[in-house]
Design a protein around this motif. Structure first.
Motif, PDB file in Angstrom:
ATOM      1  N   HIS A 115     -20.342   2.232  -3.878  1.00  0.00           N
ATOM      2  CA  HIS A 115     -21.458   2.897  -4.561  1.00  0.00           C
ATOM      3  C   HIS A 115     -21.954   2.119  -5.766  1.00  0.00           C
ATOM      4  N   CYS A 116     -21.117   1.253  -6.319  1.00  0.00           N
ATOM      5  CA  CYS A 116     -21.553   0.464  -7.477  1.00  0.00           C
ATOM      6  C   CYS A 116     -21.896  -0.965  -7.067  1.00  0.00           C
ATOM      7  N   ASN A 117     -21.938  -1.220  -5.760  1.00  0.00           N
ATOM      8  CA  ASN A 117     -22.238  -2.569  -5.269  1.00  0.00           C
ATOM      9  C   ASN A 117     -21.359  -3.629  -5.913  1.00  0.00           C
ATOM     10  N   ASP A 118     -20.081  -3.313  -6.039  1.00  0.00           N
ATOM     11  CA  ASP A 118     -19.135  -4.288  -6.580  1.00  0.00           C
ATOM     12  C   ASP A 118     -18.208  -4.695  -5.431  1.00  0.00           C
ATOM     13  N   SER A 119     -18.561  -5.825  -4.800  1.00  0.00           N
ATOM     14  CA  SER A 119     -17.846  -6.184  -3.567  1.00  0.00           C
ATOM     15  C   SER A 119     -16.385  -6.513  -3.850  1.00  0.00           C
ATOM     16  N   ASN A 120     -16.107  -6.999  -5.051  1.00  0.00           N
ATOM     17  CA  ASN A 120     -14.704  -7.268  -5.397  1.00  0.00           C
ATOM     18  C   ASN A 120     -13.908  -5.964  -5.433  1.00  0.00           C
ATOM     19  N   MET A 121     -14.516  -4.937  -5.965  1.00  0.00           N
ATOM     20  CA  MET A 121     -13.836  -3.642  -6.050  1.00  0.00           C
ATOM     21  C   MET A 121     -13.666  -3.055  -4.637  1.00  0.00           C
ATOM     22  N   THR A 122     -14.713  -3.160  -3.837  1.00  0.00           N
ATOM     23  CA  THR A 122     -14.614  -2.685  -2.452  1.00  0.00           C
ATOM     24  C   THR A 122     -13.463  -3.383  -1.741  1.00  0.00           C
ATOM     25  N   ALA A 123     -13.389  -4.708  -1.913  1.00  0.00           N
ATOM     26  CA  ALA A 123     -12.340  -5.475  -1.237  1.00  0.00           C
ATOM     27  C   ALA A 123     -10.959  -5.067  -1.741  1.00  0.00           C
ATOM     28  N   ALA A 124     -10.854  -4.789  -3.044  1.00  0.00           N
ATOM     29  CA  ALA A 124      -9.555  -4.371  -3.595  1.00  0.00           C
ATOM     30  C   ALA A 124      -9.110  -3.058  -2.943  1.00  0.00           C
ATOM     31  N   GLY A 125     -10.045  -2.138  -2.751  1.00  0.00           N
ATOM     32  CA  GLY A 125      -9.716  -0.865  -2.106  1.00  0.00           C
ATOM     33  C   GLY A 125      -9.268  -1.078  -0.665  1.00  0.00           C
ATOM     34  N   GLU A 126      -9.984  -1.934   0.046  1.00  0.00           N
ATOM     35  CA  GLU A 126      -9.651  -2.187   1.452  1.00  0.00           C
ATOM     36  C   GLU A 126      -8.279  -2.859   1.581  1.00  0.00           C
ATOM     37  N   THR A 127      -8.012  -3.826   0.718  1.00  0.00           N
ATOM     38  CA  THR A 127      -6.729  -4.539   0.778  1.00  0.00           C
ATOM     39  C   THR A 127      -5.572  -3.585   0.499  1.00  0.00           C
ATOM     40  N   TYR A 128      -5.770  -2.756  -0.504  1.00  0.00           N
ATOM     41  CA  TYR A 128      -4.697  -1.819  -0.845  1.00  0.00           C
ATOM     42  C   TYR A 128      -4.497  -0.820   0.295  1.00  0.00           C
ATOM     43  N   ALA A 129      -5.606  -0.347   0.857  1.00  0.00           N
ATOM     44  CA  ALA A 129      -5.509   0.593   1.977  1.00  0.00           C
ATOM     45  C   ALA A 129      -4.747  -0.054   3.138  1.00  0.00           C
ATOM     46  N   GLN A 130      -5.023  -1.328   3.391  1.00  0.00           N
ATOM     47  CA  GLN A 130      -4.349  -1.993   4.512  1.00  0.00           C
ATOM     48  C   GLN A 130      -2.836  -2.064   4.290  1.00  0.00           C
ATOM     49  N   GLU A 131      -2.427  -2.264   3.037  1.00  0.00           N
ATOM     50  CA  GLU A 131      -0.975  -2.270   2.760  1.00  0.00           C
ATOM     51  C   GLU A 131      -0.368  -0.904   3.086  1.00  0.00           C
ATOM     52  N   ILE A 132      -1.086   0.148   2.741  1.00  0.00           N
ATOM     53  CA  ILE A 132      -0.592   1.507   3.025  1.00  0.00           C
ATOM     54  C   ILE A 132      -0.529   1.728   4.543  1.00  0.00           C
ATOM     55  N   ILE A 133      -1.564   1.272   5.232  1.00  0.00           N
ATOM     56  CA  ILE A 133      -1.625   1.461   6.689  1.00  0.00           C
ATOM     57  C   ILE A 133      -0.490   0.696   7.374  1.00  0.00           C
ATOM     58  N   ASP A 134      -0.240  -0.539   6.931  1.00  0.00           N
ATOM     59  CA  ASP A 134       0.842  -1.330   7.538  1.00  0.00           C
ATOM     60  C   ASP A 134       2.180  -0.610   7.385  1.00  0.00           C
ATOM     61  N   LEU A 135       2.393  -0.042   6.215  1.00  0.00           N
ATOM     62  CA  LEU A 135       3.641   0.683   5.977  1.00  0.00           C
ATOM     63  C   LEU A 135       3.685   1.941   6.850  1.00  0.00           C
ATOM     64  N   PHE A 136       2.562   2.618   6.940  1.00  0.00           N
ATOM     65  CA  PHE A 136       2.478   3.828   7.770  1.00  0.00           C
ATOM     66  C   PHE A 136       2.818   3.505   9.224  1.00  0.00           C
ATOM     67  N   ASN A 137       2.292   2.386   9.703  1.00  0.00           N
ATOM     68  CA  ASN A 137       2.431   2.056  11.125  1.00  0.00           C
ATOM     69  C   ASN A 137       3.862   1.759  11.553  1.00  0.00           C
ATOM     70  N   MET A 138       4.727   1.412  10.599  1.00  0.00           N
ATOM     71  CA  MET A 138       6.129   1.146  10.965  1.00  0.00           C
ATOM     72  C   MET A 138       6.744   2.342  11.672  1.00  0.00           C
ATOM     73  N   ASN A 139       6.558   3.525  11.133  1.00  0.00           N
ATOM     74  CA  ASN A 139       7.197   4.714  11.686  1.00  0.00           C
ATOM     75  C   ASN A 139       6.210   5.867  11.891  1.00  0.00           C
ATOM     76  N   ASP A 140       4.906   5.540  11.919  1.00  0.00           N
ATOM     77  CA  ASP A 140       3.869   6.559  12.070  1.00  0.00           C
ATOM     78  C   ASP A 140       4.032   7.687  11.055  1.00  0.00           C
ATOM     79  N   THR A 141       4.359   7.299   9.865  1.00  0.00           N
ATOM     80  CA  THR A 141       4.496   8.307   8.818  1.00  0.00           C
ATOM     81  C   THR A 141       4.248   7.681   7.457  1.00  0.00           C
ATOM     82  N   LEU A 142       3.865   8.518   6.529  1.00  0.00           N
ATOM     83  CA  LEU A 142       3.858   8.110   5.131  1.00  0.00           C
ATOM     84  C   LEU A 142       5.302   7.915   4.694  1.00  0.00           C
ATOM     85  N   SER A 143       5.498   7.076   3.679  1.00  0.00           N
ATOM     86  CA  SER A 143       6.846   6.931   3.104  1.00  0.00           C
ATOM     87  C   SER A 143       7.291   8.243   2.492  1.00  0.00           C
TER      88      SER A 143
END
Ligand SMILES: *[C@@H]1O[C@H](CO)[C@@H](O)[C@H](O)[C@H]1NC(C)=O
Ligand SMILES: *[C@@H]1O[C@H](CO)[C@@H](O)[C@H](O)[C@H]1NC(C)=O
Ligand SMILES: *[C@@H]1O[C@H](CO)[C@@H](O)[C@H](O)[C@H]1NC(C)=O
Ligand SMILES: *[C@@H]1O[C@H](CO)[C@@H](O)[C@H](O)[C@H]1NC(C)=O
Ligand SMILES: *[C@@H]1O[C@H](CO)[C@@H](O)[C@H](O)[C@H]1NC(C)=O
Ligand SMILES: *[C@@H]1O[C@H](CO)[C@@H](O)[C@H](O)[C@H]1NC(C)=O
Ligand SMILES: *[C@@H]1O[C@H](CO)[C@@H](O)[C@H](O)[C@H]1NC(C)=O
Ligand SMILES: *[C@@H]1O[C@H](CO)[C@@H](O)[C@H](O)[C@H]1NC(C)=O
Ligand SMILES: *[C@@H]1O[C@H](CO)[C@@H](O)[C@H](O)[C@H]1NC(C)=O
Ligand SMILES: *[C@@H]1O[C@H](CO)[C@@H](O)[C@H](O)[C@H]1NC(C)=O
Ligand SMILES: *[C@@H]1O[C@H](CO)[C@@H](O)[C@H](O)[C@H]1NC(C)=O
Ligand SMILES: *[C@@H]1O[C@H](CO)[C@@H](O)[C@H](O)[C@H]1NC(C)=O
Length: 559
Positions: A210-238
């Motif tokens: 919403h603020c057209n800050d692509s660096n911030m968008t990318a930071a959100g996506e990267t962090y989300a991907q770390e959470i997703i990778d962890l989730f995918n190990m056991n199909d659950t949140l930690s």
């Protein structure tokens, strides 16, 4: 021209004559509708129209101060209801809360909101910055996600100026949140700290967009991907099997699913993650006992009939109140312990119809009833780096009237990731007790109070075996045990006095067979309440100088 201006004035008339509530309110489930209006009535009573904030509602009520987070949740409810002065009041709240947001870019708490508006300035001589006390880093996530909901759902009510103010606030919020790194400066925000990490990812990614800050968008996506990778190990949140925080995580994932663009990993994975969480929840939920079977990574109580767990609010919104609390309509959320979590109702309700569309069909029947004479054993694994040295193994056996769950773990700290032995509950038993005609539907419970960094738990029908692989003669097994219901035995001197269940110490145990008994009572006893629950403290000790591994095997039968 003429027809154009006629059209314009007709459009203006239409806009004026359409009640705004119909335009703006989200669709709620029918169950959420009644839950919402009941809670809003209560919140209206603790709203201070002079201050423009809710009073700080915690039992006991603080004398005077107001509270920030619950007030922002209430603002969402005001916009959803949109009657009388609701919208005016909501806008005032939003502006006041953002005016009090921390503006010093160098402070660790930059972009965070006050805990309560009267509090002294964090970092001033008399008010040291103490994380999770004088300031709470998770409130960036709680308040940030709420401002997102307001922006997305009620943008037309609050108008462009307030929308822009929200964006500015969320921009600062996100920059401040980027200062958080698990293990640095006393912070603990790792991707495994599921509820705030899910909120961080979506506030960051959405604000970047919403603020057209692509660096911030990318930071959100990267962090989300770390959470997703962890989730995918056991199909659950930690943060696994958690009656309160699953609700916070589900709300964040609802935002991942609803407000992020299709190009985002959050939009792509959110619905599946919501579905997986509900599937696990359904497997561990006992609709007859109205309780999520243990073990729990974090819990704020022992019997969901007696405290407000946010998952109870979700269940209410999906299948109705009668499936949530055993009290016959008299126990509204504000009468239970942890009642302040009922203040989250406007959030659950506002997104309830959309959220419902993400819940797998099979879960609804699990929320409503537990099949008579059925039993099931559920095995799961969960992993919480950096606090888990090994993946945790969870086994839970459920029947309509008795359920037993245990967690095998090897961690770096007593209490696991939350470092809190009052909320980490690695072995839990619930049973239906029928001691008296007065409370024939009440639930008894027993929960291990952790005292070791590692444990092996083995669970089968009517059996719970616990061992401390690194234990010694000084190890103890302390259980939090429910008091007997009204009409039952008031005094407990050992296992045999616990109402409604037959628990015996079985073969292979190396502990002293008789526990040391203490009472942790409301107005007496030798130890303190936990989460406002009073309880019997049954502690099994080892024989002096024993060289055996601490082992406690319990046989657990309904009488
Ligand atoms: C709305 O606010 C106005 C001005 O503060 C006040 O006079 C009025 O009584 C309020 N109306 C309601 C329904 O609360
Ligand atoms: C801003 O925060 C930094 C770090 O805490 C502090 O040293 C500085 O004095 C603060 N500035 C103001 C104007 O309060
Ligand atoms: C955002 O932070 C800046 C300092 O970086 C401050 O000037 C501004 O007022 C803040 N905005 C809000 C809405 O707090
Ligand atoms: C990019 O975003 C990250 C995370 O929000 C932040 O730490 C970094 O300073 C930003 N870099 C720039 C150049 O804005
Ligand atoms: C759970 O995750 C751990 C750690 O990555 C992995 O070793 C294990 O195989 C996973 N178990 C299942 C059932 O997916
Ligand atoms: C859980 O089981 C896995 C095997 O599936 C094992 O590798 C791991 O060590 C076990 N965890 C604990 C804490 O015992
Ligand atoms: C509870 O106890 C009463 C009286 O002993 C008995 O009639 C009733 O069947 C019991 N109910 C259940 C569910 O066990
Ligand atoms: C607990 O230990 C006893 C004695 O060794 C054994 O008979 C029982 O099967 C064990 N139960 C579980 C769930 O491992
Ligand atoms: C816990 O895990 C660590 C690292 O794998 C291992 O060295 C240690 O022996 C384990 N502790 C127990 C009690 O199993
Ligand atoms: C309790 O259970 C034990 C075995 O687990 C059994 O020997 C005993 O008879 C039971 N007592 C009652 C009162 O049911
Ligand atoms: C349980 O009682 C023991 C004394 O038997 C005491 O040392 C311990 O602190 C108590 N634990 C809790 C959680 O109340
Ligand atoms: C335990 O060991 C200590 C010293 O090693 C000794 O004094 C004590 O008598 C022993 N107690 C028992 C019950 O054997």
């Amino acid at each position: 021209m003429r027809s154009n201006s006629l059209a314009a004035s007709l459009a203006g008339l239409l806009a004026l004559s359409l009640p705004a509530a119909q335009v703006a309110a989200t669709k709620m489930t029918s169950h959420a509708h009644s839950m919402f209006h009941k809670e809003m009535k209560f919140l209206d009573n603790i709203y201070d129209p002079v201050a423009g904030y809710l009073y700080y509602f915690y039992y006991p009520l603080a004398a005077g101060p107001h509270e920030t987070r619950s007030t922002v949740w209430y603002a969402t409810g005001l916009l959803q209801r949109n009657e009388g002065n609701d919208t005016v009041n909501a806008i005032r709240i939003i502006k006041d809360v953002i005016a009090n947001q921390e503006k010093n870019v160098s402070a660790q708490w930059y972009g965070d909101y006050t805990v309560y508006p009267e509090q002294p300035t964090v970092g001033s001589p008399s008010y040291a910055p103490v994380i999770y006390n004088s300031w709470d880093p998770n409130w960036r996530g709680f308040i940030g996600t709420t401002l997102m909901i307001i922006y997305e759902e009620f943008g037309s009510l609050i108008g462009k100026d307030v929308q822009d103010l929200i964006l500015e606030s969320l921009y600062n919020n996100t920059i401040g949140d980027s200062y958080r790194v698990g293990g640095v400066d006393g912070d603990n925000l790792y991707p495994s700290y599921s509820n705030p990490s899910l909120m961080r990812a979506v506030v960051t990614g959405w604000t970047g967009n919403h603020c057209n800050d692509s660096n911030m968008t990318a930071a959100g996506e990267t962090y989300a991907q770390e959470i997703i990778d962890l989730f995918n190990m056991n199909d659950t949140l930690s943060e696994f099997n958690v009656p309160t925080y699953y609700g916070v995580s589900l709300n964040a994932l609802t935002l991942w699913s609803k407000y992020m663009p299709e190009t985002s990993v959050m939009r792509q994975n959110g619905p599946r993650m919501v579905g997986d969480i509900w599937t696990a929840f359904g497997d561990f939920y006992n609709a007859k006992l109205r309780n999520l079977a243990g073990p729990w990574d974090r819990s704020y109580g022992y019997d969901m009939n007696r405290y407000v767990a946010i998952m109870s609010l979700y269940i209410w919104s999906l299948v109705g109140r009668e499936h949530v609390f055993s009290g016959a309509g008299t126990e509204d959320p504000w009468l239970l312990t942890h009642a302040d979590d009922g203040e989250f109702i406007p959030i659950v309700a506002t997104l309830s119809e959309y959220h419902k569309s993400l819940v797998p069909d099979a879960v609804f029947s699990q929320l409503k009833s537990f099949p008579a004479n059925a039993s099931r054993t559920v095995h799961r694994q969960a992993y919480t780096p950096p606090f888990d040295l090994e993946v945790r193994n969870i086994t839970t056996w459920l029947t309509p009237d008795l359920q037993i769950g245990g967690d095998s773990y090897n961690q770096t700290v007593v209490g696991g990731a939350s470092q809190d032995s009052t909320s980490f509950s690695p072995a839990v038993v619930h049973w239906h007790r029928n001691a008296t005609a007065l409370q024939d539907a009440s639930v008894g419970y027993l929960s291990l109070h952790p005292s070791e960094m590692s444990m092996q738990a083995s669970v089968a029908a009517n059996s719970l075996n616990l061992t401390y692989p690194a234990g010694n003669a000084s190890s103890v097994f302390t259980f939090v045990v429910s008091s007997n219901p009204l009409g039952g035995r008031r005094d407990v001197t050992g296992l045999a006095d616990i109402d409604g269940i037959n628990i015996t110490v079985g073969a292979g145990s190396t502990v002293n067979p008789e526990p040391v008994v203490a009472f942790c009572g409301l107005v007496g006893g030798t130890c303190s309440l936990i989460h406002n629950f009073e309880f019997w403290n049954l502690t099994f000790t080892m024989p002096a100088n024993s060289t055996a591994l601490p082992q406690l095997n319990l046989n657990i039968q309904l009488p």
